[in-house]
Design a protein around this motif. Structure first.
Motif, PDB file in Angstrom:
ATOM      1  N   ARG A 199       1.439  -0.157  -9.237  1.00 32.86           N
ATOM      2  CA  ARG A 199       0.136  -0.310  -9.400  1.00 32.86           C
ATOM      3  C   ARG A 199      -0.500  -1.556  -9.682  1.00 32.86           C
ATOM      4  O   ARG A 199       0.315  -2.766  -9.736  1.00 32.86           O
ATOM      5  CB  ARG A 199      -0.176   0.465 -10.707  1.00 32.86           C
ATOM      6  CG  ARG A 199       0.369  -0.072 -12.069  1.00 32.86           C
ATOM      7  CD  ARG A 199      -0.371   0.606 -13.430  1.00 32.86           C
ATOM      8  NE  ARG A 199       0.419  -0.202 -14.494  1.00 32.86           N
ATOM      9  CZ  ARG A 199      -0.212  -1.054 -14.794  1.00 32.86           C
ATOM     10  NH1 ARG A 199      -1.282  -1.631 -14.452  1.00 32.86           N
ATOM     11  NH2 ARG A 199       0.256  -1.600 -16.037  1.00 32.86           N
TER      12      ARG A 199
ATOM     13  N   THR B 184       5.646   1.357 -11.989  1.00 28.29           N
ATOM     14  CA  THR B 184       5.241   2.678 -13.035  1.00 28.29           C
ATOM     15  C   THR B 184       6.352   3.245 -13.560  1.00 28.29           C
ATOM     16  O   THR B 184       7.579   2.937 -13.142  1.00 28.29           O
ATOM     17  CB  THR B 184       4.415   3.529 -11.939  1.00 28.29           C
ATOM     18  OG1 THR B 184       5.395   4.039 -10.923  1.00 28.29           O
ATOM     19  CG2 THR B 184       3.161   2.837 -11.273  1.00 28.29           C
TER      20      THR B 184
ATOM     21  N   ALA C 289       7.271   6.222 -12.592  1.00 30.91           N
ATOM     22  CA  ALA C 289       7.937   6.754 -11.711  1.00 30.91           C
ATOM     23  C   ALA C 289       8.817   6.059 -11.089  1.00 30.91           C
ATOM     24  O   ALA C 289      10.113   6.441 -10.705  1.00 30.91           O
ATOM     25  CB  ALA C 289       6.907   7.474 -10.727  1.00 30.91           C
ATOM     26  N   ALA C 290       8.727   4.702 -10.806  1.00 28.45           N
ATOM     27  CA  ALA C 290       9.690   3.767 -10.377  1.00 28.45           C
ATOM     28  C   ALA C 290      11.068   3.705 -11.077  1.00 28.45           C
ATOM     29  O   ALA C 290      11.984   3.652 -10.722  1.00 28.45           O
ATOM     30  CB  ALA C 290       9.056   2.245 -10.082  1.00 28.45           C
TER      31      ALA C 290
ATOM     32  N   TRP D 212       1.403  -6.995  -8.885  1.00 25.96           N
ATOM     33  CA  TRP D 212       1.923  -5.494  -8.950  1.00 25.96           C
ATOM     34  C   TRP D 212       2.700  -5.425 -10.334  1.00 25.96           C
ATOM     35  O   TRP D 212       3.565  -6.241 -10.636  1.00 25.96           O
ATOM     36  CB  TRP D 212       2.593  -5.339  -7.759  1.00 25.96           C
ATOM     37  CG  TRP D 212       1.843  -5.640  -6.589  1.00 25.96           C
ATOM     38  CD1 TRP D 212       1.866  -6.583  -5.810  1.00 25.96           C
ATOM     39  CD2 TRP D 212       0.888  -4.885  -5.811  1.00 25.96           C
ATOM     40  NE1 TRP D 212       1.046  -6.596  -4.874  1.00 25.96           N
ATOM     41  CE2 TRP D 212       0.408  -5.426  -4.673  1.00 25.96           C
ATOM     42  CE3 TRP D 212       0.203  -3.634  -6.329  1.00 25.96           C
ATOM     43  CZ2 TRP D 212      -0.599  -4.963  -3.983  1.00 25.96           C
ATOM     44  CZ3 TRP D 212      -0.660  -2.880  -5.308  1.00 25.96           C
ATOM     45  CH2 TRP D 212      -1.145  -3.661  -4.256  1.00 25.96           C
TER      46      TRP D 212
ATOM     47  N   LYS E 239       2.266   1.634  -3.532  1.00 28.02           N
ATOM     48  CA  LYS E 239       1.301   2.146  -4.391  1.00 28.02           C
ATOM     49  C   LYS E 239       0.949   3.616  -3.944  1.00 28.02           C
ATOM     50  O   LYS E 239       0.912   4.289  -5.004  1.00 28.02           O
ATOM     51  CB  LYS E 239       0.095   1.189  -4.214  1.00 28.02           C
ATOM     52  CG  LYS E 239      -0.904   1.611  -4.971  1.00 28.02           C
ATOM     53  CD  LYS E 239      -2.092   0.633  -4.898  1.00 28.02           C
ATOM     54  CE  LYS E 239      -3.223   1.163  -5.767  1.00 28.02           C
ATOM     55  NZ  LYS E 239      -4.498   0.463  -5.617  1.00 28.02           N
ATOM     56  N   ASP E 240       0.750   3.944  -2.819  1.00 20.83           N
ATOM     57  CA  ASP E 240       0.676   5.285  -2.453  1.00 20.83           C
ATOM     58  C   ASP E 240       1.663   6.419  -2.795  1.00 20.83           C
ATOM     59  O   ASP E 240       1.245   7.513  -3.254  1.00 20.83           O
ATOM     60  CB  ASP E 240       0.438   5.507  -0.915  1.00 20.83           C
ATOM     61  CG  ASP E 240      -1.156   4.910  -0.821  1.00 20.83           C
ATOM     62  OD1 ASP E 240      -1.895   4.461  -1.381  1.00 20.83           O
ATOM     63  OD2 ASP E 240      -1.381   4.896   0.622  1.00 20.83           O
ATOM     64  N   GLU E 241       2.689   5.781  -2.969  1.00 21.25           N
ATOM     65  CA  GLU E 241       4.065   6.827  -3.298  1.00 21.25           C
ATOM     66  C   GLU E 241       4.082   6.790  -4.841  1.00 21.25           C
ATOM     67  O   GLU E 241       5.081   7.682  -5.594  1.00 21.25           O
ATOM     68  CB  GLU E 241       5.252   6.098  -2.652  1.00 21.25           C
ATOM     69  CG  GLU E 241       5.583   6.207  -1.323  1.00 21.25           C
ATOM     70  CD  GLU E 241       5.667   7.817  -0.871  1.00 21.25           C
ATOM     71  OE1 GLU E 241       6.483   8.410  -1.568  1.00 21.25           O
ATOM     72  OE2 GLU E 241       5.118   8.110   0.099  1.00 21.25           O
ATOM     73  N   GLY E 242       3.233   5.935  -5.545  1.00 15.89           N
ATOM     74  CA  GLY E 242       3.268   5.925  -6.998  1.00 15.89           C
ATOM     75  C   GLY E 242       4.404   5.056  -7.720  1.00 15.89           C
ATOM     76  O   GLY E 242       4.767   5.123  -8.840  1.00 15.89           O
ATOM     77  N   TYR E 243       5.045   4.164  -6.886  1.00 17.02           N
ATOM     78  CA  TYR E 243       6.015   3.390  -7.579  1.00 17.02           C
ATOM     79  C   TYR E 243       5.449   1.973  -8.270  1.00 17.02           C
ATOM     80  O   TYR E 243       6.021   1.380  -9.139  1.00 17.02           O
ATOM     81  CB  TYR E 243       6.997   2.807  -6.246  1.00 17.02           C
ATOM     82  CG  TYR E 243       7.805   3.845  -5.799  1.00 17.02           C
ATOM     83  CD1 TYR E 243       8.636   4.642  -6.713  1.00 17.02           C
ATOM     84  CD2 TYR E 243       8.040   4.352  -4.745  1.00 17.02           C
ATOM     85  CE1 TYR E 243       9.571   5.728  -6.492  1.00 17.02           C
ATOM     86  CE2 TYR E 243       8.703   5.382  -4.311  1.00 17.02           C
ATOM     87  CZ  TYR E 243       9.512   5.996  -4.911  1.00 17.02           C
ATOM     88  OH  TYR E 243      10.346   7.214  -4.547  1.00 17.02           O
TER      89      TYR E 243
ATOM     90  N   THR F 134       0.651  -1.138  -0.186  1.00 21.97           N
ATOM     91  CA  THR F 134      -0.057  -0.155   0.022  1.00 21.97           C
ATOM     92  C   THR F 134       0.936   1.525   0.020  1.00 21.97           C
ATOM     93  O   THR F 134       0.725   2.313  -0.791  1.00 21.97           O
ATOM     94  CB  THR F 134      -0.921  -0.098   1.336  1.00 21.97           C
ATOM     95  OG1 THR F 134      -1.729  -1.017   1.188  1.00 21.97           O
ATOM     96  CG2 THR F 134      -1.847   1.336   1.306  1.00 21.97           C
TER      97      THR F 134
END
Length: 115
Positions: free
Chosen positions: A84, A107, A109-110, A104, A78-82, A75
């Motif tokens: 989905r 993204t 961003a990761a 998973w 996911k919240d940090e955007g790394y 979670t």
């Protein structure tokens, strides 16, 4: 009590089976510092993965409360955007009996964070 090993019919003694033992971290912050970079590496690849695949591949320790903390880790990522959500798969964890687990995927961003 010690386990006895049954010799084979030819008289040889088979090697002891080696089982994986999982370590458990003493506190949440220490555990998070150990596992966070490994999951960021997995996210940076962009491939689909399960939590257990990454933990097993890197022989990561279990958190103080495995029932709650593995999900919390995902979670946070996911919240940090790394990462989905990517779907569902059957678990490879030996004790899960092939039950369904979330998959998973990293993204963009990761991938940028890894560069």
């Amino acid at each position: 009590m010690t386990a006895t090993v049954q010799p084979a019919l030819d008289g040889s003694v088979p090697e002891q089976r080696k089982t994986k033992t999982r370590q458990q971290a003493e506190n949440y912050e220490t555990w998070l510092a150990i596992v966070w970079p490994k999951f960021l590496e997995a996210a940076a690849t962009g491939r689909t993965f399960t939590t257990y695949e990454i933990a097993d591949a890197h022989q990561l320790p279990d958190p103080p409360s495995p029932q709650a903390h593995w999900g919390r880790l995902m979670t946070l990522l996911k919240d940090e955007g790394y990462i989905r959500t990517a779907g569902w798969a059957c678990s490879d964890r030996p004790t899960a009996h092939h039950s369904g687990v979330r998959t998973w995927r990293g993204t963009a961003a990761a991938r940028r964070a890894a560069a």
